[in-house]
Design a protein around this motif. Sequence first.
Motif, PDB file in Angstrom:
ATOM      1  N   ARG A 193      29.837  38.947  23.676  1.00 41.24           N
ATOM      2  CA  ARG A 193      29.257  38.507  22.409  1.00 41.24           C
ATOM      3  C   ARG A 193      30.323  37.862  21.541  1.00 41.24           C
ATOM      4  O   ARG A 193      31.402  38.423  21.335  1.00 41.24           O
ATOM      5  N   VAL A 194      30.011  36.654  21.057  1.00 36.24           N
ATOM      6  CA  VAL A 194      30.841  35.980  20.066  1.00 36.24           C
ATOM      7  C   VAL A 194      29.909  35.507  18.957  1.00 36.24           C
ATOM      8  O   VAL A 194      28.909  34.830  19.221  1.00 36.24           O
ATOM      9  N   PHE A 195      30.240  35.874  17.724  1.00 36.69           N
ATOM     10  CA  PHE A 195      29.376  35.486  16.605  1.00 36.69           C
ATOM     11  C   PHE A 195      30.201  35.484  15.330  1.00 36.69           C
ATOM     12  O   PHE A 195      31.048  36.358  15.125  1.00 36.69           O
ATOM     13  N   GLY A 196      29.945  34.478  14.489  1.00 42.10           N
ATOM     14  CA  GLY A 196      30.630  34.416  13.213  1.00 42.10           C
ATOM     15  C   GLY A 196      32.121  34.239  13.326  1.00 42.10           C
ATOM     16  O   GLY A 196      32.882  34.706  12.467  1.00 42.10           O
ATOM     17  N   GLY A 197      32.573  33.580  14.402  1.00 45.26           N
ATOM     18  CA  GLY A 197      33.995  33.318  14.553  1.00 45.26           C
ATOM     19  C   GLY A 197      34.801  34.461  15.124  1.00 45.26           C
ATOM     20  O   GLY A 197      36.030  34.411  15.123  1.00 45.26           O
ATOM     21  N   GLY A 198      34.125  35.504  15.635  1.00 43.96           N
ATOM     22  CA  GLY A 198      34.846  36.627  16.230  1.00 43.96           C
ATOM     23  C   GLY A 198      34.105  37.155  17.436  1.00 43.96           C
ATOM     24  O   GLY A 198      32.909  36.905  17.629  1.00 43.96           O
ATOM     25  N   LEU A 199      34.814  37.901  18.271  1.00 43.01           N
ATOM     26  CA  LEU A 199      34.195  38.460  19.470  1.00 43.01           C
ATOM     27  C   LEU A 199      34.002  39.961  19.311  1.00 43.01           C
ATOM     28  O   LEU A 199      34.711  40.632  18.547  1.00 43.01           O
ATOM     29  N   GLU A 200      33.047  40.491  20.043  1.00 41.76           N
ATOM     30  CA  GLU A 200      32.716  41.911  20.019  1.00 41.76           C
ATOM     31  C   GLU A 200      33.092  42.522  21.353  1.00 41.76           C
ATOM     32  O   GLU A 200      32.500  42.187  22.390  1.00 41.76           O
ATOM     33  N   PRO A 201      34.073  43.417  21.408  1.00 40.56           N
ATOM     34  CA  PRO A 201      34.429  44.031  22.686  1.00 40.56           C
ATOM     35  C   PRO A 201      33.268  44.874  23.234  1.00 40.56           C
ATOM     36  O   PRO A 201      32.590  45.574  22.476  1.00 40.56           O
ATOM     37  N   ALA A 202      33.055  44.794  24.530  1.00 40.73           N
ATOM     38  CA  ALA A 202      32.082  45.677  25.166  1.00 40.73           C
ATOM     39  C   ALA A 202      32.700  47.064  25.310  1.00 40.73           C
ATOM     40  O   ALA A 202      33.921  47.232  25.285  1.00 40.73           O
ATOM     41  N   PRO A 251      24.910  50.671  17.896  1.00 44.95           N
ATOM     42  CA  PRO A 251      23.491  50.545  18.260  1.00 44.95           C
ATOM     43  C   PRO A 251      22.635  49.898  17.180  1.00 44.95           C
ATOM     44  O   PRO A 251      21.416  49.960  17.252  1.00 44.95           O
ATOM     45  N   GLY A 252      23.232  49.254  16.193  1.00 44.18           N
ATOM     46  CA  GLY A 252      22.452  48.749  15.073  1.00 44.18           C
ATOM     47  C   GLY A 252      21.707  47.462  15.328  1.00 44.18           C
ATOM     48  O   GLY A 252      20.858  47.070  14.537  1.00 44.18           O
ATOM     49  N   GLN A 253      22.004  46.767  16.414  1.00 38.74           N
ATOM     50  CA  GLN A 253      21.329  45.511  16.707  1.00 38.74           C
ATOM     51  C   GLN A 253      21.104  45.421  18.208  1.00 38.74           C
ATOM     52  O   GLN A 253      21.835  46.011  18.994  1.00 38.74           O
ATOM     53  N   ALA A 254      20.087  44.675  18.611  1.00 38.55           N
ATOM     54  CA  ALA A 254      19.845  44.394  20.027  1.00 38.55           C
ATOM     55  C   ALA A 254      19.919  42.887  20.206  1.00 38.55           C
ATOM     56  O   ALA A 254      19.171  42.142  19.556  1.00 38.55           O
ATOM     57  N   ASN A 255      20.811  42.431  21.078  1.00 39.42           N
ATOM     58  CA  ASN A 255      21.066  40.999  21.243  1.00 39.42           C
ATOM     59  C   ASN A 255      20.601  40.553  22.623  1.00 39.42           C
ATOM     60  O   ASN A 255      21.264  40.811  23.621  1.00 39.42           O
ATOM     61  N   LEU A 256      19.449  39.896  22.670  1.00 40.61           N
ATOM     62  CA  LEU A 256      18.840  39.468  23.918  1.00 40.61           C
ATOM     63  C   LEU A 256      18.591  37.962  23.880  1.00 40.61           C
ATOM     64  O   LEU A 256      18.295  37.394  22.817  1.00 40.61           O
ATOM     65  N   SER A 257      18.700  37.313  25.045  1.00 42.86           N
ATOM     66  CA  SER A 257      18.295  35.912  25.163  1.00 42.86           C
ATOM     67  C   SER A 257      17.829  35.669  26.587  1.00 42.86           C
ATOM     68  O   SER A 257      17.996  36.521  27.470  1.00 42.86           O
ATOM     69  N   TYR A 258      17.262  34.493  26.804  1.00 44.48           N
ATOM     70  CA  TYR A 258      16.656  34.206  28.105  1.00 44.48           C
ATOM     71  C   TYR A 258      16.772  32.731  28.411  1.00 44.48           C
ATOM     72  O   TYR A 258      16.422  31.876  27.580  1.00 44.48           O
ATOM     73  N   ARG A 259      17.311  32.442  29.590  1.00 45.11           N
ATOM     74  CA  ARG A 259      17.396  31.076  30.117  1.00 45.11           C
ATOM     75  C   ARG A 259      18.091  30.110  29.172  1.00 45.11           C
ATOM     76  O   ARG A 259      17.749  28.930  29.087  1.00 45.11           O
ATOM     77  N   GLY A 260      19.079  30.620  28.409  1.00 46.90           N
ATOM     78  CA  GLY A 260      19.923  29.766  27.590  1.00 46.90           C
ATOM     79  C   GLY A 260      19.275  29.211  26.346  1.00 46.90           C
ATOM     80  O   GLY A 260      19.808  28.281  25.734  1.00 46.90           O
ATOM     81  N   ILE A 261      18.140  29.788  25.918  1.00 45.35           N
ATOM     82  CA  ILE A 261      17.443  29.269  24.738  1.00 45.35           C
ATOM     83  C   ILE A 261      17.895  30.053  23.519  1.00 45.35           C
ATOM     84  O   ILE A 261      17.483  31.194  23.303  1.00 45.35           O
ATOM     85  N   GLY A 262      18.779  29.483  22.723  1.00 44.22           N
ATOM     86  CA  GLY A 262      19.178  30.083  21.464  1.00 44.22           C
ATOM     87  C   GLY A 262      20.250  31.141  21.594  1.00 44.22           C
ATOM     88  O   GLY A 262      20.480  31.733  22.647  1.00 44.22           O
ATOM     89  N   ASN A 263      20.926  31.377  20.479  1.00 39.20           N
ATOM     90  CA  ASN A 263      21.955  32.409  20.396  1.00 39.20           C
ATOM     91  C   ASN A 263      21.301  33.785  20.524  1.00 39.20           C
ATOM     92  O   ASN A 263      20.298  34.069  19.867  1.00 39.20           O
ATOM     93  N   PRO A 264      21.863  34.676  21.363  1.00 41.78           N
ATOM     94  CA  PRO A 264      21.244  36.000  21.508  1.00 41.78           C
ATOM     95  C   PRO A 264      21.379  36.888  20.286  1.00 41.78           C
ATOM     96  O   PRO A 264      20.786  37.976  20.260  1.00 41.78           O
ATOM     97  N   GLN A 265      22.136  36.476  19.268  1.00 40.31           N
ATOM     98  CA  GLN A 265      22.356  37.304  18.090  1.00 40.31           C
ATOM     99  C   GLN A 265      21.047  37.877  17.564  1.00 40.31           C
ATOM    100  O   GLN A 265      20.143  37.162  17.140  1.00 40.31           O
ATOM    101  N   GLU A 266      20.917  39.203  17.618  1.00 44.97           N
ATOM    102  CA  GLU A 266      19.778  39.942  17.082  1.00 44.97           C
ATOM    103  C   GLU A 266      18.451  39.504  17.692  1.00 44.97           C
ATOM    104  O   GLU A 266      17.388  39.683  17.102  1.00 44.97           O
ATOM    105  N   SER A 267      18.506  38.917  18.900  1.00 45.11           N
ATOM    106  CA  SER A 267      17.296  38.581  19.688  1.00 45.11           C
ATOM    107  C   SER A 267      16.359  37.637  18.952  1.00 45.11           C
ATOM    108  O   SER A 267      15.137  37.720  19.102  1.00 45.11           O
TER     109      SER A 267
END
Length: 735
Positions: A713-722, A110-126
Amino acid sequence: MKPRVIAMGALAFAIAQCLSGLAAAETPATPGETSSERNELPKVEVRERRSDDTRPKLQHIMKEVDGPLITVTKKTSITKLDSVPTVVDNNLRALFAQTPGLFVSEQQSPGQANLSYRGIGNPQESEFVTVMLDGIPLMSDWIGYPTIYTLPLPQQISEVQLIRGGSSLLYGPEPPPVVNMISRKPVADRALAGYTEAVVGSNGLFGSFNQLSGTSGSWDYLADAHYRTSDGERDNGDSTLRGADLHIGYTSEDNAHTFLDLRISQLETGDPGKLSYPQFLADEEQSPTPYNKLWTDRYVLSLTDERYFSEDTELVTKLWGGYQDNASRSQDRGAAPTTATLQDDQFRFYGLDARMLHRWGRGNALTVGTTVYHSDAPFRQFTTDGLKPDRYDRYGVPCASPAAKNCARLRQDRSTDYAAVYAENVFRFAGGWHFVPSVRIEREEVDINESIKPPNLSRGLVDRKVSHTVPLFGLGFGNDFGRGNETYFNVSQGWRPVRYFDIGSPFGNTSPDPINDPDPTHVLSWEAGVHGTPADGLFYDVSLFRIDVKDRIESQQIPNAPPGNTINVNTGDTRHRGFEGQVDYDFLAAADPKTNRHLSVFASLSLLDSDFTSSNRGFVGNTPAFSPSHLARIGMAYREDKKFKFALSVVSVASQYWQDSNLDNATPEASNYIPAKVPSYTVADLSADWWVAPQIRLLGGVSNIADKKYYARVFGGGLEPAIGRTAYIGASWEF
């Protein structure tokens, strides 16, 4: 704070004060009248601040004039949390189940919230979504480091608002949209009310939330304390959250409401690390980084004054200050690491937001205001011997070589100054027509002074200061027709200020000749649609949109320079266009609009077509990363006041590229392989509240009912399992 920034803020505040003076002097003097008689304001009955507007559409969208905000002609959505079952733990999928188009890039901790909208930018940390609580930014540093590391608990929230195009004219950066969470207010009809809740669930979940509130005479108050702990699904995926809120308010005889809020949050969570695709297929619960930790402390104190000069004129002023510390411990790379890096991002921030609303003529309304913000954000790294140093281990001696241990690896002093003035007016005409012109002028100044740099870099110390002044304009118009229907059209400019990493990344080995000086990213957003409540129990909202993003900022290898020599530049433009629709049909309200029982089916669909229109990296025609062609939500909900709440929701997300090149990161045989596309997935959640007595209810739910194995989620060359299937059960008592 810089003179230009202060001057801009002072100008808008002076405008607001002049208007308030004009509003106070609304009755001209008559012959023989004394000055004291002229200055005495008649008492008025303010109807707007505590009105209970029960129009059906306001269960789904914001008011056209919502306090000092003009939202008519802008597409908005709201979710009232009293209408849905209790949201438990870190379940953003449940929190946004009825929020059309908002993409949640899920992670287990729960340390980060990753949100994005309509494909604008990487959702990493919103980083490309403005997230606020009561109109106050929740980001670590609103301008220089706009990341989300903490969110309020759903139990603290009464409503979630999503404002699309035109949001930059209401709240400023980042590009649209704005997610604004409205906190719960004290109970108004008695001096003491309370609520306590406890839940247990999968992966060692335990949560407790406790709240007292009330109103006595002119005073109101609210206090809560909460605690949540979980072992997590993966090794080193544990987390502990502690927090408290305090609210004290006073309403004076002239209907001015002044209140103080203190919000405290402390979060500690493990970071089990990201996986390659082969690792994910073999065992998605493995932890390649068993010693990594994240700590986030956030303290914010805010003072708000809502002042009514007349029935038509109000001034809302917010003053806030706070401190946030994002600290981390990460093991260094290698087959058998023996050292770790401690990182400390600190943010001390202060802000002022003053907005005046004046209603005039027949339904017209004018808002003017100013926003001023300052942040100091020192950034430090330390290299330590061993994999489990304490969070507060510190070393003053700079590292002399990349192999040095127990030394200071990085030190940057950073600061931002931001100010804006704005004005907006809604004009109403015969036949249900309305027209809204808007203007906002913003200025940012970002400053970095580096005293220690990573020893493996050959560049000099970063000493950079940049500033930008950006005018923004918007136009909106619409028409009310039929029974509860409205067309809307809005075209608005927005922008993304340059961040600290854009002008002085500590990790790039920039050569002396080029400097990091990209232009800010600019956005032009178009939206046209229609929404309404044409029949009892029915709400719909459909629209077409187009967003042009110019001057994306990315890190790029410097031509003819050794590998690792990078510079942040404007690399290209993208275009995002599509359809977004929402429908909600309440079968029981259709039969009886005054019923206290509701059985509704809700659905939303976002269709997105995004591509690069220009690129100096050869990406023209490519699809920007994290731009799923469809995002659909559908569900069913039942509620009967003080009896029962039930919700079943399903989200379906199309496959999407995770990098702009639209390529795999390696060959399928490689150990670090990740496919070019994040696979599509569909996930269902179920939750319910059942009152077994007027003051006691049972809580329960299951997330990811089918135990779907996926990642978003994929960031920094790795994926994050849901996270897989989880369940919880609990109880609450209110009095």
